[in-house]
Scaffold this motif. Sequence first.
Motif, short mmCIF file in Angstrom:
data_model
loop_
_atom_site.label_atom_id
_atom_site.label_comp_id
_atom_site.label_asym_id
_atom_site.label_seq_id
_atom_site.Cartn_x
_atom_site.Cartn_y
_atom_site.Cartn_z
N LEU A 63 0.80 -1.22 0.00
CA LEU A 63 0.00 0.00 0.00
C LEU A 63 0.84 1.27 0.00
N TRP A 64 1.93 1.30 0.76
CA TRP A 64 2.70 2.54 0.85
C TRP A 64 3.32 2.92 -0.49
N LYS A 65 3.66 1.92 -1.30
CA LYS A 65 4.18 2.22 -2.63
C LYS A 65 3.09 2.82 -3.52
N ALA A 66 1.88 2.27 -3.41
CA ALA A 66 0.76 2.80 -4.20
C ALA A 66 0.47 4.25 -3.81
N GLN A 67 0.55 4.55 -2.52
CA GLN A 67 0.28 5.92 -2.06
C GLN A 67 1.37 6.89 -2.49
N GLN A 68 2.58 6.39 -2.69
CA GLN A 68 3.64 7.25 -3.22
C GLN A 68 3.39 7.59 -4.68
N LYS A 69 2.82 6.65 -5.43
CA LYS A 69 2.55 6.89 -6.85
C LYS A 69 1.39 7.85 -7.05
N CYS A 70 0.43 7.81 -6.14
CA CYS A 70 -0.77 8.64 -6.29
C CYS A 70 -1.10 9.27 -4.94
N ARG A 71 -0.81 10.56 -4.80
CA ARG A 71 -0.99 11.25 -3.52
C ARG A 71 -2.46 11.39 -3.15
N ASP A 72 -3.35 11.40 -4.14
CA ASP A 72 -4.79 11.56 -3.87
C ASP A 72 -5.52 10.22 -3.78
N LEU A 73 -4.77 9.16 -3.63
CA LEU A 73 -5.37 7.83 -3.61
C LEU A 73 -6.32 7.66 -2.43
N VAL A 74 -7.52 7.16 -2.70
CA VAL A 74 -8.49 6.85 -1.64
C VAL A 74 -8.38 5.36 -1.33
N VAL A 75 -8.15 5.06 -0.07
CA VAL A 75 -7.96 3.67 0.35
C VAL A 75 -9.21 3.19 1.07
N VAL A 76 -9.77 2.10 0.59
CA VAL A 76 -11.00 1.54 1.16
C VAL A 76 -10.70 0.18 1.75
N ARG A 77 -11.21 -0.04 2.93
CA ARG A 77 -11.02 -1.34 3.59
C ARG A 77 -11.91 -2.39 2.93
N PRO A 78 -11.42 -3.59 2.70
CA PRO A 78 -12.22 -4.61 2.00
C PRO A 78 -13.42 -5.08 2.82
N ARG A 79 -14.49 -5.40 2.11
CA ARG A 79 -15.72 -5.93 2.74
C ARG A 79 -16.07 -7.23 2.00
N MET A 80 -15.49 -8.32 2.46
CA MET A 80 -15.56 -9.56 1.70
C MET A 80 -16.98 -10.12 1.61
N GLU A 81 -17.77 -9.96 2.66
CA GLU A 81 -19.15 -10.44 2.60
C GLU A 81 -19.92 -9.73 1.48
N THR A 82 -19.71 -8.43 1.35
CA THR A 82 -20.38 -7.66 0.30
C THR A 82 -19.96 -8.14 -1.08
N TYR A 83 -18.67 -8.41 -1.26
CA TYR A 83 -18.18 -8.86 -2.56
C TYR A 83 -18.73 -10.24 -2.91
N LEU A 84 -18.81 -11.10 -1.91
CA LEU A 84 -19.36 -12.44 -2.16
C LEU A 84 -20.83 -12.37 -2.55
N ARG A 85 -21.58 -11.52 -1.87
CA ARG A 85 -23.00 -11.36 -2.22
C ARG A 85 -23.16 -10.82 -3.64
N MET A 86 -22.31 -9.86 -4.01
CA MET A 86 -22.37 -9.30 -5.36
C MET A 86 -22.01 -10.36 -6.40
N SER A 87 -21.02 -11.20 -6.09
CA SER A 87 -20.64 -12.27 -7.02
C SER A 87 -21.79 -13.23 -7.26
N VAL A 88 -22.52 -13.56 -6.20
CA VAL A 88 -23.68 -14.44 -6.33
C VAL A 88 -24.77 -13.75 -7.16
N GLN A 89 -24.97 -12.45 -6.94
CA GLN A 89 -25.97 -11.71 -7.72
C GLN A 89 -25.63 -11.74 -9.22
N ILE A 90 -24.34 -11.59 -9.53
CA ILE A 90 -23.92 -11.63 -10.94
C ILE A 90 -24.12 -13.02 -11.53
N THR A 91 -23.87 -14.04 -10.73
CA THR A 91 -24.13 -15.41 -11.19
C THR A 91 -25.60 -15.57 -11.57
N ARG A 92 -26.49 -15.02 -10.77
CA ARG A 92 -27.93 -15.12 -11.06
C ARG A 92 -28.26 -14.41 -12.37
#
Length: 411
Positions: A63-92
């Motif tokens: 992450l620190w290397k990514a933040q050096q490349k882009c000073r305005d980078l917005v960092v979001v904490r992962p939400r794995m349950e949300t991603y899994l639910r979205m993956s199932v929705q796309i499967t449907r």
Amino acid sequence: MDGKRIIFLADMQSFYASVEKAANPALRDKPIVVAGDPERRSGVVLAACPLAKAYGVTTAEVLWKAQQKCRDLVVVRPRMETYLRMSVQITRIFEAFTDLVEPYSIDEQFLDVTGSLSLFGDPWTLAEQIRRRVWLETGIVCRVGIGENKVLAKMACDNFAKKQEQGIFWLKQEELPETLWPLPIEKLFGVGSRMKRHFHRIGIYRIGQLAAASPELVSRRWGVNGEVLWRTARGLDDSPVSPRTHDLQKGIGHHMTLPRDYHTSADIKVVLLELCEEVCRRSRSKQLMGMVASVGCRGADFERSTGFWRQMKLPEPTNDAMTLYRAVCRLFERHWQHTPVRSVGVHLGQLTPDDNCQLSLFEDKTRQRSLGRTMDSIRAKYGNDAILRAVSLLPAGQARERAAKIGGHYK
């Protein structure tokens, strides 16, 4: 379609980051990454949106290397349950177009649409319909690779569809000399950095050179894997798209990357016991037990291969955590060279149904099985950290923290 199958590989662009942008419109025009531990700045980039990639940010970099490349980078904490639910929705969504949908990963799925073309039009038209519906229902951009088999669809998506504005590419068998074969050998599905070096040593730098090579040569040098890569280079793949392809499980394992280097046998054994608990819990949930125990570890330097992976056959099948733990500890002590450990894994293989159990005069196996299932039911009802072994309360323990995570990331 001249009797040929038509297979799609649908890939979700920057999946985790796209889900976050769809959920929060304020992020739509900002460069964002989803990273493992934004607060410590020591996490790894799990996904970067196209705006972040334009600054040179890449998936899997720290992450620190990514933040050096882009000073305005917005960092979001992962939400794995949300991603899994979205993956199932796309499967449907995909299942509205064909019943032959095979998830390949959380953000990639194979679709056999051969029987759907009479309803939805030619492959291009159908791919455009699928992309449009995914975008309208989820706000995620979907890229589609088209081929007459799974490897062609996968390489069509990875090498061409992802790089084109329309997000669709049809990789045809008869056009491989002009499309696929001029690409570098590392662009072939299944070729990693190590295999790339092997090919370079014998003068194979492009996919077409492998396709033109003798199959006997690659088989003699690399066995079955060499033959598979040769077939892939020629666009050959007979494997079907199967919705139940992951149902037949050959083994159950669990791997953990540790928050720091572990130096002592006592600390490492705490984690080994926690891993054995998880592997056996999952085995019992599937009503399986295993005959082969495996354990492995590696150090923090992922550029230089360290550590080991070893296995042993057990006297009889088991899904009891302490039985597996004793075997794993013997293996570990035999092969560990007392170097720092940063990741460790346990695996139970050669699975059989657990409806039969060899009784013993010296162990109360009925009590063991009952105890294991009781612990499982408590965790299922109240959470994975509702009941823990005492060693998990030591500083080396990871079970309490990981109970709040999915796949090593926060829910």
